[in-house]
Design a protein around this motif. Structure first.
Motif, PDB file in Angstrom:
ATOM      1  N   LEU G  15       0.838  -1.211   0.000  1.00  7.84           N
ATOM      2  CA  LEU G  15       0.000   0.000   0.000  1.00  7.84           C
ATOM      3  C   LEU G  15       0.875   1.265   0.000  1.00  7.84           C
ATOM      4  O   LEU G  15       0.637   2.186  -0.778  1.00  7.84           O
ATOM      5  CB  LEU G  15      -0.883  -0.014   1.265  1.00  7.84           C
ATOM      6  CG  LEU G  15      -1.986   1.016   1.366  1.00  7.84           C
ATOM      7  CD1 LEU G  15      -2.953   0.938   0.152  1.00  7.84           C
ATOM      8  CD2 LEU G  15      -2.759   0.796   2.662  1.00  7.84           C
ATOM      9  N   GLN G  16       1.890   1.225   0.812  1.00  2.00           N
ATOM     10  CA  GLN G  16       2.801   2.367   0.890  1.00  2.00           C
ATOM     11  C   GLN G  16       3.498   2.556  -0.462  1.00  2.00           C
ATOM     12  O   GLN G  16       3.633   3.674  -0.961  1.00  2.00           O
ATOM     13  CB  GLN G  16       3.889   2.117   1.962  1.00  2.00           C
ATOM     14  CG  GLN G  16       3.378   2.125   3.393  1.00  2.00           C
ATOM     15  CD  GLN G  16       3.099   3.504   3.942  1.00  2.00           C
ATOM     16  OE1 GLN G  16       3.100   4.504   3.177  1.00  2.00           O
ATOM     17  NE2 GLN G  16       2.753   3.587   5.225  1.00  2.00           N
ATOM     18  N   LEU G  19       1.091   3.907  -3.002  1.00  2.00           N
ATOM     19  CA  LEU G  19       0.844   5.323  -2.736  1.00  2.00           C
ATOM     20  C   LEU G  19       2.016   6.182  -3.238  1.00  2.00           C
ATOM     21  O   LEU G  19       1.798   7.237  -3.840  1.00  2.00           O
ATOM     22  CB  LEU G  19       0.666   5.513  -1.218  1.00  2.00           C
ATOM     23  CG  LEU G  19      -0.091   6.760  -0.770  1.00  2.00           C
ATOM     24  CD1 LEU G  19      -1.497   6.786  -1.435  1.00  2.00           C
ATOM     25  CD2 LEU G  19      -0.265   6.754   0.738  1.00  2.00           C
ATOM     26  N   LEU G  22       1.610   6.408  -7.030  1.00  2.00           N
ATOM     27  CA  LEU G  22       0.486   7.275  -7.393  1.00  2.00           C
ATOM     28  C   LEU G  22       0.842   8.737  -7.243  1.00  2.00           C
ATOM     29  O   LEU G  22       0.426   9.559  -8.029  1.00  2.00           O
ATOM     30  CB  LEU G  22      -0.734   6.961  -6.503  1.00  2.00           C
ATOM     31  CG  LEU G  22      -1.377   5.589  -6.719  1.00  2.00           C
ATOM     32  CD1 LEU G  22      -2.599   5.460  -5.834  1.00  2.00           C
ATOM     33  CD2 LEU G  22      -1.766   5.370  -8.200  1.00  2.00           C
ATOM     34  N   GLU G  23       1.623   8.957  -6.229  1.00  6.11           N
ATOM     35  CA  GLU G  23       1.913  10.365  -5.950  1.00  6.11           C
ATOM     36  C   GLU G  23       3.003  10.910  -6.883  1.00  6.11           C
ATOM     37  O   GLU G  23       3.241  12.108  -6.900  1.00  6.11           O
ATOM     38  CB  GLU G  23       2.284  10.545  -4.474  1.00  6.11           C
ATOM     39  CG  GLU G  23       1.007  10.581  -3.600  1.00  6.11           C
ATOM     40  CD  GLU G  23       1.274  10.424  -2.105  1.00  6.11           C
ATOM     41  OE1 GLU G  23       2.426  10.142  -1.728  1.00  6.11           O
ATOM     42  OE2 GLU G  23       0.298  10.579  -1.319  1.00  6.11           O
ATOM     43  N   ILE G  29      -2.979   7.621 -16.350  1.00  3.45           N
ATOM     44  CA  ILE G  29      -4.280   7.665 -15.699  1.00  3.45           C
ATOM     45  C   ILE G  29      -4.923   6.295 -15.645  1.00  3.45           C
ATOM     46  O   ILE G  29      -5.583   5.946 -14.655  1.00  3.45           O
ATOM     47  CB  ILE G  29      -5.204   8.717 -16.394  1.00  3.45           C
ATOM     48  CG1 ILE G  29      -6.363   9.064 -15.426  1.00  3.45           C
ATOM     49  CG2 ILE G  29      -5.785   8.174 -17.714  1.00  3.45           C
ATOM     50  CD1 ILE G  29      -6.003  10.021 -14.415  1.00  3.45           C
ATOM     51  N   ASP G  30      -4.611   5.500 -16.630  1.00  5.22           N
ATOM     52  CA  ASP G  30      -5.184   4.156 -16.666  1.00  5.22           C
ATOM     53  C   ASP G  30      -4.560   3.280 -15.605  1.00  5.22           C
ATOM     54  O   ASP G  30      -5.252   2.507 -14.940  1.00  5.22           O
ATOM     55  CB  ASP G  30      -4.969   3.522 -18.034  1.00  5.22           C
ATOM     56  CG  ASP G  30      -5.810   4.252 -19.117  1.00  5.22           C
ATOM     57  OD1 ASP G  30      -6.909   4.733 -18.747  1.00  5.22           O
ATOM     58  OD2 ASP G  30      -5.327   4.362 -20.253  1.00  5.22           O
ATOM     59  N   LEU G  32      -3.263   4.460 -13.084  1.00  7.62           N
ATOM     60  CA  LEU G  32      -3.710   5.062 -11.832  1.00  7.62           C
ATOM     61  C   LEU G  32      -4.920   4.350 -11.293  1.00  7.62           C
ATOM     62  O   LEU G  32      -4.966   3.940 -10.110  1.00  7.62           O
ATOM     63  CB  LEU G  32      -3.989   6.558 -12.042  1.00  7.62           C
ATOM     64  CG  LEU G  32      -4.505   7.294 -10.796  1.00  7.62           C
ATOM     65  CD1 LEU G  32      -3.448   7.344  -9.717  1.00  7.62           C
ATOM     66  CD2 LEU G  32      -4.937   8.709 -11.187  1.00  7.62           C
ATOM     67  N   ALA G  33      -5.880   4.134 -12.125  1.00  9.61           N
ATOM     68  CA  ALA G  33      -7.134   3.532 -11.695  1.00  9.61           C
ATOM     69  C   ALA G  33      -6.888   2.126 -11.168  1.00  9.61           C
ATOM     70  O   ALA G  33      -7.394   1.754 -10.104  1.00  9.61           O
ATOM     71  CB  ALA G  33      -8.128   3.521 -12.865  1.00  9.61           C
ATOM     72  N   VAL G  36      -5.124   2.341  -7.854  1.00  9.63           N
ATOM     73  CA  VAL G  36      -6.045   2.793  -6.797  1.00  9.63           C
ATOM     74  C   VAL G  36      -6.914   1.649  -6.377  1.00  9.63           C
ATOM     75  O   VAL G  36      -7.158   1.433  -5.187  1.00  9.63           O
ATOM     76  CB  VAL G  36      -6.856   4.006  -7.279  1.00  9.63           C
ATOM     77  CG1 VAL G  36      -8.041   4.290  -6.338  1.00  9.63           C
ATOM     78  CG2 VAL G  36      -5.962   5.222  -7.368  1.00  9.63           C
ATOM     79  N   GLU G  37      -7.273   0.922  -7.378  1.00  6.85           N
ATOM     80  CA  GLU G  37      -8.140  -0.229  -7.113  1.00  6.85           C
ATOM     81  C   GLU G  37      -7.415  -1.214  -6.183  1.00  6.85           C
ATOM     82  O   GLU G  37      -7.960  -1.675  -5.165  1.00  6.85           O
ATOM     83  CB  GLU G  37      -8.494  -0.929  -8.443  1.00  6.85           C
ATOM     84  CG  GLU G  37      -9.533  -1.996  -8.291  1.00  6.85           C
ATOM     85  CD  GLU G  37     -10.975  -1.479  -8.566  1.00  6.85           C
ATOM     86  OE1 GLU G  37     -11.715  -2.142  -9.243  1.00  6.85           O
ATOM     87  OE2 GLU G  37     -11.346  -0.376  -8.050  1.00  6.85           O
ATOM     88  N   ALA G  39      -4.944  -0.555  -4.250  1.00  6.46           N
ATOM     89  CA  ALA G  39      -4.774   0.093  -2.925  1.00  6.46           C
ATOM     90  C   ALA G  39      -6.025  -0.103  -2.100  1.00  6.46           C
ATOM     91  O   ALA G  39      -5.946  -0.449  -0.916  1.00  6.46           O
ATOM     92  CB  ALA G  39      -4.473   1.590  -3.108  1.00  6.46           C
TER      93      ALA G  39
END
Lengths: 73, 470, 73, 73, 73, 73, 73
Positions: G15-16, G19, G22-23, G29-30, G32-33, G36-37, G39
């Motif tokens: 998770l870290q 993150l 992501l940051e 963007i793809d 990214l999703a 995020v999912e 995460a």
């Protein structure tokens, strides 16, 4: 020293020593009875000596008095 | 004036010639002219004699200055005192201190100087006497002698001789058979004591007396007596003159033993009395004194004996008493010892008992204390263990609860960050994504007109074509 | 000194001395009788000396002595 | 010293010494009877001596008194 | 050491030591009971010794006192 | 080590260690329950030991007291 | 790795990491999703673990307390 042979002075001295030991706090309780027994024996000896001396002295004094009575008559 | 300056007229030239009677007459006449009827002469009486007639004769002499007895005088004159004058003279003397004329006496006499033709002698016919002269002369002589004796230390010499303890041997200087002798002897005899008397007989008056008295004193002194008694009965004052003499005084002073005097009567005091060890007034008194001294010592002896006997008895009694005391003291001391020893011993016995009991009691207490302490400490240790365990438990519980909570919090934080990045959230706000051939369009220049575009919005997709590029 | 030769004065003096010794408290009892005996002997001597009632007279001729004295002068 | 030979003074002196010892506090009881016995013996000796001396003194005094009586009669 | 053989003094000394150990903060609970048990045994030993001594002393003293009564009669 | 066999001291020590681990920030949540469970078990063990010790001590003490009562009677 | 099997610590670590990606600015963007999912999934897993642990801990602690109450009764 056997109490048979011990002198009055020595007996008294030993008794005094035992008293000193009894007065000291740190006497072993195991030793206490032994010491007391010895003290009792010494006291018995001393008593015997005093009684003997008393009887003897009374006899002598009685003898002296009767002689005095005779001589002053 | 001369005896011969008026010569007889009938005489031829040259010395006249007298008959003896004429001469005697002439002498008497000259004497009468020269001395008159009365004259005073002073001198010393010698060779005094009393005639049966009642007259008295003596020589008046001027003694040799050397004063030797029996020496030839320097001058001498005969004196006659006839009976009718004698009574008067003797009366005068008696009235003055009981004097009587005697040899050796110094006198001042009154009389007529005359020549006695039958005897061919010049003599004084005495008619009177000056008693005061004699008295004064005696006194002066006495004083002179006393002074002299004192100067020589003789007055106290005999007194310095110790008086014997028992003067039983007496040297008696007196005139044997005299009243004084009898008085003295009687007194000794009456005492009943054993006297040993050495008698020295001597004249006690007269001109020859002094040397004889002195010799007698010396003789008894040599005889080894205990004491010397010089005694003489009373008489005229001048009778005692021998005892005023220097030679007697010296004999007394030099005596090897004490001299007791008994000279004269009660009132008489002579030089010898001054020199003697003991001056008694009469012979009897002298004897009494000596007897008294002997008796005193006898009594002292008896008293000493009595005291000795008494003391001896007392000493025996005292010794007996002291012994009884010693015996009692011994008994008491021994009994005291036994009593003290016994009570001391019983004290010790009691002490042994007390100490043993104290000891067991204190040990019991000590062990009981140990037991109490042990219990207390064991239970404390258990309680302490419980407390420790409870603390641990609380710590574990607290920490265990804290950890999930912290993890949840951290997770929430991460989630919120993830949520911010979710593209769906952007689209929901009205933003859109335009893609050309699947690629995101960011720059219009990359497109040409007519290109097919797909636009994604929140609720779906839109398909479009690029109409123009500006 | 033997009592044969002793003078009265010496006897009295010795008596007094014995008395002094007896008066001193510490005389030995053993010596007491001896002392008293000596005192008795002394007193016997003294009594003998003094208690003889007769007066013995020895005469001296003083004159002879004086003559003798003169002749020796 | 045997009591046969001992003098009164010595006996008394020894007696005083024993008394001094008895009066001292620390005498041995064993010794006490011995001391008292010795004291009794010494007292007996002293008493004998005193009696002897007393008898002797009385004899002497009686003798002297009778002599005095005779001589003063 | 077996409690059969241990002396009073040693027993008391060990007891004191155990008491000291019990006082320490970090005593092991497992050891505690063992120690307490040992201490209890030691106390029992000491008590026994004291009782023995007391009984003996009382006997001896009673003996002494009865003798005193006799001798002073 | 099985909790059956573990000593009180070791148990307490392990518990302390677990507590230290729990106090550290980064303990794995997956491990947490295991640790806590182990801690709970250790606490149970310790508690049991303490209870046992207490019972034993009380028994011993009660025994001593009854002895004391007897001996002092 | 299936989220079924993943540990809490690994989940948190992934998770870290996600993150962090992501940051970063340049993520697609793809992607990214998808990330995020992933995460979100990981977060769910973690939350479940935390909840499980918490429930378990609470049970254990409750058990400890109740035991304590029993034993101290």
């Amino acid at each position: 020293m056997s109490t048979q042979e011990i002198g009055y002075a020595d007996a008294l001295s030993e008794l005094q020593q035992i008293l000193g030991e009894l007065e000291a706090e740190d006497i072993d309780i195991d030793v206490l009875a032994v010491k007391v027994e010895r003290a009792a024996e010494l006291i018995r000896v001393c008593r015997g000596r005093i009684n003997d001396a008393e009887v003897r002295v009374k006899e002598i004094v009685a003898g002296m008095d009767s002689e005095e009575g005779e001589s002053s008559e | 004036m001369s005896l011969f300056d008026s010569a007889d007229p009938g005489a031829v030239a040259g010395p006249a010639t007298f008959t003896v009677a004429e001469l005697a007459e002439r002498i008497k006449q000259v004497l009468g002219d020269a001395f008159g009827d009365e004259l005073w002469v002073e001198g010393e009486i010698r060779n005094l004699s009393r005639a049966r007639s009642g007259h008295m004769y003596f020589d008046l002499v001027e003694p040799d200055p050397s004063n030797g007895a029996g020496k030839q005088p320097e001058a001498s004159i005969s004196v006659a005192l006839f009976r009718f004058n004698r009574e008067r003279v003797e009366d005068t003397l008696r009235r003055h201190g009981g004097m009587a004329m005697e040899d050796g006496m110094k006198v001042r006499i009154q009389g007529k100087l005359d020549f006695w033709p039958p005897g061919g002698r010049l003599q004084i016919y005495m008619s009177g006497i000056d008693p005061n002269f004699t008295l004064g002369e005696l006194e002066a002589e006495r004083l002179r002698l006393l002074e002299k004796l004192r100067d020589e230390g003789l007055l106290a010499k005999n007194q310095a001789v110790p008086f014997p303890v028992a003067p039983l041997s007496i040297g008696l200087v007196t005139s044997q058979g005299s009243a004084a002798h009898h008085d003295f002897h009687n007194e000794l005899e009456n005492s009943g004591l054993a006297w040993d008397v050495v008698l020295a007989d001597t004249p006690v008056q007269g001109v020859d007396a002094p040397p004889l008295i002195a010799a007698a004193i010396a003789a008894v002194g040599r005889a080894g007596v205990d004491v010397i008694a010089v005694v003489r009965g009373g008489g005229a004052r001048t009778d005692l003159v021998a005892f005023d003499s220097e030679v007697v005084a010296r004999a007394v002073a030099d005596a090897p033993v004490p001299v007791v005097t008994g000279v004269g009567h009660e009132i008489d005091r002579t030089i010898i009395d001054e020199v003697a060890h003991e001056a008694q007034k009469t012979p009897t008194a002298a004897a009494v004194f000596i007897v008294g001294a002997a008796r005193a010592h006898l009594e002292a002896t008896e008293l000493a004996w009595e005291a000795i006997a008494e003391w001896a008895q007392r000493i025996a009694n005292d010794a007996d008493r002291r012994l009884a005391t010693v015996s009692q003291t011994t008994a008491r001391a021994a009994e005291g010892h036994l009593h003290r020893a016994s009570s001391r011993l019983e004290g010790r016995a009691g002490r042994v008992r007390d100490l043993a009991e104290t000891r067991t009691r204190s040990e019991t207490r000590k062990v009981d204390d140990c037991a109490g302490t042990m219990r207390h400490r064991a239970l404390s240790a258990i309680a302490e263990g419980r407390r420790t365990l409870e603390q641990k438990k609380s710590g574990v519980a607290g920490q265990a609860m804290r950890t999930p909570r912290a993890a949840a919090k951290e997770l929430a934080n991460l989630e919120s960050r993830v949520r911010l990045l979710d593209p769906r959230k952007i689209l929901a706000r009205g933003w859109s994504i335009t893609r050309h051939s699947g690629k995101v369009v960011r720059d219009p220049a990359a497109l040409a007109a007519g290109d097919e575009l797909v636009t994604t919005v929140a609720e779906g997709e839109l398909h479009s074509t690029v109409s123009e590029r500006q």
